[in-house]
Design an enzyme around this catalytic site. Structure first.
Site, PDB file in Angstrom:
ATOM      1  N   GLU A 141     -94.231  24.484  21.532  1.00 51.10           N
ATOM      2  CA  GLU A 141     -93.326  23.701  22.485  1.00 51.10           C
ATOM      3  C   GLU A 141     -93.760  22.092  22.082  1.00 51.10           C
ATOM      4  O   GLU A 141     -92.608  21.347  22.131  1.00 51.10           O
ATOM      5  CB  GLU A 141     -93.567  23.936  24.079  1.00 51.10           C
ATOM      6  CG  GLU A 141     -93.245  25.251  24.773  1.00 51.10           C
ATOM      7  CD  GLU A 141     -94.261  26.453  24.406  1.00 51.10           C
ATOM      8  OE1 GLU A 141     -95.291  26.351  23.691  1.00 51.10           O
ATOM      9  OE2 GLU A 141     -93.882  27.077  25.071  1.00 51.10           O
ATOM     10  N   GLU A 190     -96.104  33.655  25.830  1.00 50.46           N
ATOM     11  CA  GLU A 190     -96.228  33.551  27.527  1.00 50.46           C
ATOM     12  C   GLU A 190     -96.051  34.913  28.171  1.00 50.46           C
ATOM     13  O   GLU A 190     -96.460  35.469  29.017  1.00 50.46           O
ATOM     14  CB  GLU A 190     -95.696  32.377  28.002  1.00 50.46           C
ATOM     15  CG  GLU A 190     -96.263  31.025  27.572  1.00 50.46           C
ATOM     16  CD  GLU A 190     -95.212  29.867  28.196  1.00 50.46           C
ATOM     17  OE1 GLU A 190     -94.412  29.672  27.599  1.00 50.46           O
ATOM     18  OE2 GLU A 190     -95.943  29.255  28.974  1.00 50.46           O
ATOM     19  N   ALA A 243     -88.420  30.608  24.456  1.00 52.90           N
ATOM     20  CA  ALA A 243     -87.128  30.373  25.380  1.00 52.90           C
ATOM     21  C   ALA A 243     -86.032  30.104  24.226  1.00 52.90           C
ATOM     22  O   ALA A 243     -86.343  29.662  23.315  1.00 52.90           O
ATOM     23  CB  ALA A 243     -87.640  29.238  25.964  1.00 52.90           C
ATOM     24  N   GLY A 253     -92.394  30.807  24.959  1.00 51.72           N
ATOM     25  CA  GLY A 253     -92.205  31.666  26.029  1.00 51.72           C
ATOM     26  C   GLY A 253     -92.567  33.346  25.541  1.00 51.72           C
ATOM     27  O   GLY A 253     -92.965  33.939  26.360  1.00 51.72           O
TER      28      GLY A 253
HETATM   29  N1  CO8 Z   1     -84.180  29.586  20.636  1.00 52.63           N
HETATM   30  C1  CO8 Z   1     -82.873  29.945  20.037  1.00 52.63           C
HETATM   31  N2  CO8 Z   1     -82.519  30.517  18.871  1.00 52.63           N
HETATM   32  C2  CO8 Z   1     -83.594  30.701  18.209  1.00 52.63           C
HETATM   33  C3  CO8 Z   1     -85.094  30.664  18.563  1.00 52.63           C
HETATM   34  C4  CO8 Z   1     -85.214  30.216  19.987  1.00 52.63           C
HETATM   35  N3  CO8 Z   1     -86.463  30.068  20.442  1.00 52.63           N
HETATM   36  N4  CO8 Z   1     -85.792  31.091  17.657  1.00 52.63           N
HETATM   37  C5  CO8 Z   1     -85.114  31.434  16.686  1.00 52.63           C
HETATM   38  N5  CO8 Z   1     -83.724  31.216  16.784  1.00 52.63           N
HETATM   39  C6  CO8 Z   1     -82.457  31.650  16.140  1.00 52.63           C
HETATM   40  C7  CO8 Z   1     -82.509  30.541  14.992  1.00 52.63           C
HETATM   41  O1  CO8 Z   1     -81.573  29.643  15.537  1.00 52.63           O
HETATM   42  C8  CO8 Z   1     -81.620  31.223  13.987  1.00 52.63           C
HETATM   43  O2  CO8 Z   1     -80.320  31.389  14.231  1.00 52.63           O
HETATM   44  P1  CO8 Z   1     -79.157  31.180  13.322  1.00 52.63           P
HETATM   45  O3  CO8 Z   1     -79.160  32.260  12.233  1.00 52.63           O
HETATM   46  O4  CO8 Z   1     -77.728  31.209  14.107  1.00 52.63           O
HETATM   47  O5  CO8 Z   1     -79.271  29.987  12.527  1.00 52.63           O
HETATM   48  C9  CO8 Z   1     -82.223  32.729  14.098  1.00 52.63           C
HETATM   49  O6  CO8 Z   1     -82.828  32.968  15.379  1.00 52.63           O
HETATM   50  C10 CO8 Z   1     -83.290  33.025  13.169  1.00 52.63           C
HETATM   51  O7  CO8 Z   1     -84.081  32.160  13.013  1.00 52.63           O
HETATM   52  P2  CO8 Z   1     -84.641  31.143  11.644  1.00 52.63           P
HETATM   53  O8  CO8 Z   1     -83.431  31.173  10.621  1.00 52.63           O
HETATM   54  O9  CO8 Z   1     -85.101  29.988  12.240  1.00 52.63           O
HETATM   55  O10 CO8 Z   1     -85.899  32.253  11.164  1.00 52.63           O
HETATM   56  P3  CO8 Z   1     -87.016  31.691  10.349  1.00 52.63           P
HETATM   57  O11 CO8 Z   1     -87.724  33.097   9.800  1.00 52.63           O
HETATM   58  O12 CO8 Z   1     -86.674  30.843   9.269  1.00 52.63           O
HETATM   59  O13 CO8 Z   1     -87.888  31.058  11.281  1.00 52.63           O
HETATM   60  C11 CO8 Z   1     -89.210  30.745  13.465  1.00 52.63           C
HETATM   61  C12 CO8 Z   1     -88.621  31.756  12.536  1.00 52.63           C
HETATM   62  C13 CO8 Z   1     -90.299  30.005  12.763  1.00 52.63           C
HETATM   63  C14 CO8 Z   1     -89.465  31.672  14.796  1.00 52.63           C
HETATM   64  C15 CO8 Z   1     -88.048  29.784  13.621  1.00 52.63           C
HETATM   65  O14 CO8 Z   1     -86.902  30.418  14.229  1.00 52.63           O
HETATM   66  C16 CO8 Z   1     -88.369  28.996  15.113  1.00 52.63           C
HETATM   67  O15 CO8 Z   1     -89.297  28.038  14.872  1.00 52.63           O
HETATM   68  N6  CO8 Z   1     -88.065  29.096  16.317  1.00 52.63           N
HETATM   69  C17 CO8 Z   1     -88.362  28.520  17.258  1.00 52.63           C
HETATM   70  C18 CO8 Z   1     -89.747  28.767  17.797  1.00 52.63           C
HETATM   71  C19 CO8 Z   1     -90.106  27.853  19.188  1.00 52.63           C
HETATM   72  O16 CO8 Z   1     -90.280  26.659  19.001  1.00 52.63           O
HETATM   73  N7  CO8 Z   1     -90.282  28.686  20.183  1.00 52.63           N
HETATM   74  C20 CO8 Z   1     -90.828  27.653  21.570  1.00 52.63           C
HETATM   75  C21 CO8 Z   1     -89.426  27.504  22.273  1.00 52.63           C
HETATM   76  S1  CO8 Z   1     -89.811  26.450  23.721  1.00 52.63           S
HETATM   77  C22 CO8 Z   1     -90.448  27.577  24.921  1.00 52.63           C
HETATM   78  O17 CO8 Z   1     -90.610  28.903  24.651  1.00 52.63           O
HETATM   79  C23 CO8 Z   1     -90.627  27.156  26.149  1.00 52.63           C
HETATM   80  C24 CO8 Z   1     -91.626  28.137  26.870  1.00 52.63           C
HETATM   81  C25 CO8 Z   1     -91.213  27.772  28.553  1.00 52.63           C
HETATM   82  C26 CO8 Z   1     -90.031  28.170  29.123  1.00 52.63           C
HETATM   83  C27 CO8 Z   1     -89.827  29.772  29.220  1.00 52.63           C
HETATM   84  C28 CO8 Z   1     -88.583  30.249  29.627  1.00 52.63           C
HETATM   85  C29 CO8 Z   1     -88.440  31.659  28.902  1.00 52.63           C
END
Ligand code: CO8
Length: 258
Positions: free
Chosen positions: A132, A112, A66, A109
């Site tokens: 999450e 999911e 998400a 998400g």
């Molecule tokens: N949301 C928003 N932005 C994101 C997300 C995300 N989930 N994931 C990555 N990005 C963005 C980063 O902020 C970054 O943006 P910027 O370049 O502007 O700084 C860009 O994408 C690239 O990401 P990274 O620089 O972090 O790339 P890395 O290769 O270093 O890391 C990762 C990749 C490990 C995937 C890392 O980005 C990360 O940990 N992301 C978040 C993963 C996460 O926690 N996902 C769960 C989110 S909560 C959820 O899904 C709830 C589900 C229930 C509701 C569902 C509704 C759809």
């Protein structure tokens, strides 16, 4: 109707292809994307020229979850009263088979969404997880239920409670994914699977998806009864006559699509 901004929608013969397209945020799933994916799926579901659907992302990410930026300031009130997550629930009502072609991150998400699809095909570099818990929340569009049914309690608890990710090989061994292929072959393989399904007797395909899904709802006795009724119903279709006549006469079947 406006053209979508967060996804690319294409047709490849009888297959509908949806590509998640928010590369700057690793295909983070925001509310616009949810609405656009659902609209594309509903369009394909209603279209007799389409027999199966593929959802994919980019080589780096199927979807990293998400959109955390969009969610960060939300309150209980927003989620509860605005029904922010409702479009995702509606994906489960799509009657045509959906194949997830997963490369890179399928987290939160994103994992999911893959679980909402019917068949997951992963590239060797795919990573699945429910991180999450690290954000102070828990899965919200079915992960705690569908992941548990897919891989069993112990591994589901491990992923949901620790937030660790697993690679394609571990996901395959656990039964989360159906096939693992080299990254370069991912989309081609998924499209081939979809083309195969789309060529079959369309009502039988719809019945088969409905019957398998029944295994996840209700009792075994109920599921078996449902399967029996659908099996009998398949004999009301033209495709059953064609499929069996072709076999008996040692020729390839040709299923007609309206
Ligand atoms: N949301 C928003 N932005 C994101 C997300 C995300 N989930 N994931 C990555 N990005 C963005 C980063 O902020 C970054 O943006 P910027 O370049 O502007 O700084 C860009 O994408 C690239 O990401 P990274 O620089 O972090 O790339 P890395 O290769 O270093 O890391 C990762 C990749 C490990 C995937 C890392 O980005 C990360 O940990 N992301 C978040 C993963 C996460 O926690 N996902 C769960 C989110 S909560 C959820 O899904 C709830 C589900 C229930 C509701 C569902 C509704 C759809």
């Amino acid at each position: 109707t406006e053209s979508p901004e967060t996804i690319i929608v294409e047709r490849r013969e009888r297959v509908g292809l949806i590509t998640l397209n928010r590369p700057k945020s690793l295909n983070a799933l925001n509310s616009r994307l949810a609405v656009e994916v659902l609209a594309a799926l509903n369009g394909f579901d209603a279209d007799a020229q389409i027999g199966a659907i593929v959802i994919t992302g980019s080589p780096r990410a199927f979807a990293a979850g998400a959109d955390i930026a969009e969610m960060a300031e939300k309150s209980f009130f927003n989620f509860y009263m605005d029904d922010f997550l409702a479009p995702w629930d509606k994906i489960a009502a799509i009657s045509k088979p959906i194949i997830a072609a997963v490369s890179g991150f399928a987290l939160g998400g994103g994992c999911e969404l893959a679980l909402l699809c019917d068949i997951i095909i992963a590239s060797e570099d795919a990573q699945f997880g429910q991180p999450e818990i690290k954000l102070g929340i828990l899965p919200g569009i079915g992960g705690s239920q569908r992941l548990t049914r897919a891989v069993g309690k112990s591994l589901a608890m491990d992923l949901v409670l620790t937030g660790r990710t697993i690679g394609a090989a571990e996901a395959k061994a656990a039964g989360l994914v159906a096939r693992v292929v080299p990254a370069a072959d991912l989309l081609q393989t998924a499209l081939e699977v979809a083309h195969t399904i789309a060529a079959y007797n369309a009502p039988a395909v719809k019945m088969a998806k409905e019957a398998v899904n029944r295994a996840f709802e209700g009792s075994l006795a109920d599921g078996l009864r449902h399967e029996r009724l659908l099996f009998q119903s398949a004999f009301a279709t033209e495709g059953q006559k064609e499929g069996m006549n072709a076999f008996v006469n040692k020729r390839a079947p040709v299923f007609r699509h309206r």
